[in-house]
Scaffold this active site. Structure first.
Site, PDB file in Angstrom:
ATOM      1  N   GLY A  32       0.720  -1.278   0.210  1.00  0.00           N
ATOM      2  CA  GLY A  32       0.030  -0.096  -0.216  1.00  0.00           C
ATOM      3  C   GLY A  32       0.673   1.237   0.109  1.00  0.00           C
ATOM      4  N   GLY A 107      -7.612  -6.255   4.633  1.00  0.00           N
ATOM      5  CA  GLY A 107      -8.756  -6.852   4.136  1.00  0.00           C
ATOM      6  C   GLY A 107      -9.994  -5.963   3.642  1.00  0.00           C
ATOM      7  N   CYS A 239      -6.125 -15.921  -0.282  1.00  0.00           N
ATOM      8  CA  CYS A 239      -5.893 -15.327  -1.568  1.00  0.00           C
ATOM      9  C   CYS A 239      -4.817 -15.619  -2.530  1.00  0.00           C
ATOM     10  CB  CYS A 239      -5.968 -13.628  -1.549  1.00  0.00           C
ATOM     11  SG  CYS A 239      -5.780 -13.103  -3.033  1.00  0.00           S
ATOM     12  N   SER A 286       7.178  -8.120 -10.799  1.00  0.00           N
ATOM     13  CA  SER A 286       6.383  -9.229 -10.429  1.00  0.00           C
ATOM     14  C   SER A 286       6.534 -10.476 -11.084  1.00  0.00           C
ATOM     15  CB  SER A 286       4.963  -8.506 -10.396  1.00  0.00           C
ATOM     16  OG  SER A 286       4.506  -8.162 -11.688  1.00  0.00           O
ATOM     17  N   ASP A 348       3.734 -12.328 -17.921  1.00  0.00           N
ATOM     18  CA  ASP A 348       3.341 -11.221 -16.912  1.00  0.00           C
ATOM     19  C   ASP A 348       2.301 -11.997 -15.852  1.00  0.00           C
ATOM     20  OD1 ASP A 348       2.982  -8.773 -16.030  1.00  0.00           O
ATOM     21  OD2 ASP A 348       1.981  -7.804 -17.469  1.00  0.00           O
ATOM     22  N   ASP A 349       2.038 -11.158 -14.722  1.00  0.00           N
ATOM     23  CA  ASP A 349       1.459 -11.892 -13.664  1.00  0.00           C
ATOM     24  C   ASP A 349      -0.087 -12.064 -14.029  1.00  0.00           C
ATOM     25  OD1 ASP A 349       0.110  -9.238 -12.595  1.00  0.00           O
ATOM     26  OD2 ASP A 349       2.268  -8.668 -12.533  1.00  0.00           O
ATOM     27  N   CYS A 385     -13.343  -9.036  -6.854  1.00  0.00           N
ATOM     28  CA  CYS A 385     -13.024  -9.662  -5.555  1.00  0.00           C
ATOM     29  C   CYS A 385     -13.601  -8.782  -4.849  1.00  0.00           C
ATOM     30  CB  CYS A 385     -11.401  -9.357  -5.609  1.00  0.00           C
ATOM     31  SG  CYS A 385     -11.151  -9.639  -4.065  1.00  0.00           S
ATOM     32  N   CYS A 436      -8.656 -19.340  -1.894  1.00  0.00           N
ATOM     33  CA  CYS A 436      -9.547 -18.473  -2.638  1.00  0.00           C
ATOM     34  C   CYS A 436      -9.260 -18.508  -4.235  1.00  0.00           C
ATOM     35  CB  CYS A 436      -9.861 -17.122  -1.998  1.00  0.00           C
ATOM     36  SG  CYS A 436     -11.082 -16.063  -3.126  1.00  0.00           S
ATOM     37  N   CYS A 439     -12.059 -15.282  -8.217  1.00  0.00           N
ATOM     38  CA  CYS A 439     -11.995 -14.367  -9.111  1.00  0.00           C
ATOM     39  C   CYS A 439     -11.850 -15.194 -10.694  1.00  0.00           C
ATOM     40  CB  CYS A 439     -10.870 -13.185  -9.126  1.00  0.00           C
ATOM     41  SG  CYS A 439      -9.446 -13.705  -8.294  1.00  0.00           S
TER      42      CYS A 439
HETATM   43  S1  SF4 Z   1     -11.319 -13.222  -5.465  1.00  0.00           S
HETATM   44 FE1  SF4 Z   1      -9.260 -13.263  -6.050  1.00  0.00          FE
HETATM   45  S2  SF4 Z   1      -8.196 -11.559  -5.740  1.00  0.00           S
HETATM   46 FE2  SF4 Z   1      -9.819 -11.788  -4.349  1.00  0.00          FE
HETATM   47  S3  SF4 Z   1      -9.236 -12.844  -2.326  1.00  0.00           S
HETATM   48 FE3  SF4 Z   1     -10.039 -14.429  -3.862  1.00  0.00          FE
HETATM   49  S4  SF4 Z   1      -8.263 -15.098  -5.004  1.00  0.00           S
HETATM   50 FE4  SF4 Z   1      -7.794 -13.109  -4.002  1.00  0.00          FE
END
Ligand code: SF4
Length: 471
Positions: A32, A107, A239, A286, A348-349, A385, A436, A439
């Site tokens: 950040g 978060g 994440c 990255s 790239d990421d 997200c 997670c 996305c």
């Molecule tokens: S939705 Fe994607 S960016 Fe958001 S926490 Fe889950 S994995 Fe991470």
């Protein structure tokens, strides 16, 4: 794509805790760049110094020397909830007398609006637009007498992602939500204790890594030592983007150093999307490790084709139109000597909105690249997200609107290959069910509030329908 925050906490009566926190925040700057703050306590009162800007811009010898005490917490902010204003900087201090706490949050709370209304009805007032103030008021509203009980009470009501450092006059707490969406770890330093978003912050201040703060765990640090309290956890939801992009490559999360995980993503891309080419490069910084992985697996030589201006961060000086038109050129300068006449694989990421990638491709072509083959570590991003990543609405996500060949044409590449979800999990080398992946899949580990989902739909051009093309 931006992550929202880095948090830190230290309990070390014999140390200059403000200075330690400064250097830890400095190491966590990538999480950040909008504002930074440090709160300390000397056992009698809590004080805070927080401003807009980078850590090195916010603090001076003078401001640090005024932050005395035995305990400190710190925060780097990128706003996802609550606007980018000085009033929303963290840590925040709330309460009065012995019922005062300071808090730093990484978060996003998905039921924050509902809880805010409930707390307002109970007479709690809010001074910021952040969900962090909702957390702190929820803790203070608890009927429990002790701090652990109060934090537990809040955890039972909160839905969403939260890694927290919390400080009272005599104690430091580290708290991680039951899904474990954001990382948090515990370390020791000269008889004291530290809590940080990432292990790289511990390395930089000479602290030793002890362990991760587990999902659903409260770590309590007082004069009596360290105690742990655990809430029941169900589904996990770390994440996956921490591994792809957010965290530093020298951090360890869940026992896995990120650098080799990123290298393995490049290897996976070389296996899944092989192509005849002359050179491979990772977009710095990255995707540097992933670029190396692709080169090693494919046997295609590695080249440095883009030089990144490493000091590009958040600036509060508005660029004029001429500078704005330079776009990605502000960030990267191509090396024509490495690219001229070459068939280039670029790793790239991720591709989010698809605004930067076409500029990178153009930059490489202008520098002489004969072919540009894009390889992306993240599978196609098709869902927004809600857990603290400032990504985009679904309407803005290019992979939610276009097929992969259409994305390839849009970015102007000769070929495009995304790493598969299975390939990504193989590279990270951890069980799939701890992550997670929402996305990519739309399967959110935390029930997303109906209003938030509605909001995502409403920001699309065709109301009530999730975008023009659905794939
Ligand atoms: S939705 Fe994607 S960016 Fe958001 S926490 Fe889950 S994995 Fe991470």
């Amino acid at each position: 794509m931006h992550e929202c925050c880095g948090v830190f906490g230290v309990y070390a009566p014999n140390e200059d805790v403000a200075r330690l926190t400064f250097f830890a925040l400095f190491a966590l700057q990538h999480r950040g760049q909008e504002s930074a703050g440090i709160a300390t306590t000397d056992g009698k009162r809590l004080q805070v110094y927080a401003k807009m800007g980078l850590v090195s811009q916010v603090f001076s010898e003078d401001s640090l020397s005024r932050l005395s005490g035995d305990i400190a917490i710190g925060h780097n902010r990128y706003s996802t909830r609550g606007s980018s204003r000085v009033i929303n900087v963290q840590p925040i201090i709330v309460g009065s007398g012995s019922n005062t706490i300071a808090i730093a949050h990484n978060g996003n709370i998905v039921n924050a609006e509902h809880l805010r209304e409930e707390l307002c009805d109970l007479g709690y007032t809010f001074h910021t637009s952040t969900d962090t103030e909702v957390i702190v008021n929820l803790i203070l509203s608890s009927p429990d007498k002790d701090w652990v009980g109060k934090i537990r009470y809040a955890m039972h009501r909160l839905q969403g992602a939260y890694s927290l450092t919390i400080m009272t006059n005599h104690s430091l707490f580290g708290v991680r939500d039951p899904f474990g969406v954001r990382p948090l770890c515990l370390g020791s330093i000269n008889g004291g204790w530290v809590i940080a978003s990432e292990s790289c912050a511990l390395d930089h201040i000479g602290a030793s890594f002890i362990r991760e703060v587990e999902p659903g765990e409260i770590i309590s640090i007082t004069g009596n030592g360290v105690d742990s309290y655990r809430e029941e956890v169900g589904r996990r939801g770390l994440c996956i983007f921490e591994y792809i992009y957010f965290a530093r490559p020298d951090s360890v999360i869940n026992g896995r150093l990120l650098y080799p995980a990123r290298q393995a993503m490049g290897e996976g891309l070389a296996e899944e999307h092989a192509v005849d080419a002359d050179v491979v490069m990772g977009v710095p910084d990255s995707a540097t490790a992933a670029g190396i992985g692709y080169a090693q697996k494919s046997g295609i030589p590695l080249a440095e084709g883009l030089i990144k201006n490493r000091y590009v961060g958040r600036t509060f000086i508005e660029p004029d139109q001429r500078i704005r038109d330079l776009g990605v050129k502000l960030k990267f300068n191509p090396l024509p000597q490495m690219l001229d006449g070459k068939r280039v694989v670029v790793v790239d990421d991720s591709i989010v909105r698809g605004t930067t990638t076409p500029q990178v491709v153009k930059l490489l072509r202008r520098a002489g690249a004969r072919e540009v083959h894009m390889r992306i570590c993240a599978p196609p991003l098709r869902y927004p997200c809600f857990f603290g990543v400032d990504m985009a609405t679904r309407w803005e996500l290019i992979a939610a609107q276009k097929t992969i060949p259409e994305v390839r044409d849009f970015i102007g590449a000769d070929s495009l290959g995304y790493l598969s979800i299975d390939g990504l999990i193989k590279a990270v080398a951890l069980p799939k069910d701890i992550f997670c992946l929402a996305c990519f899949t739309g399967d959110y580990p935390i029930p997303v509030q109906l209003e938030m989902a509605k909001l995502a739909l409403e920001t699309m051009p065709q109301l009530g329908h999730p975008g023009g093309k659905q794939r």
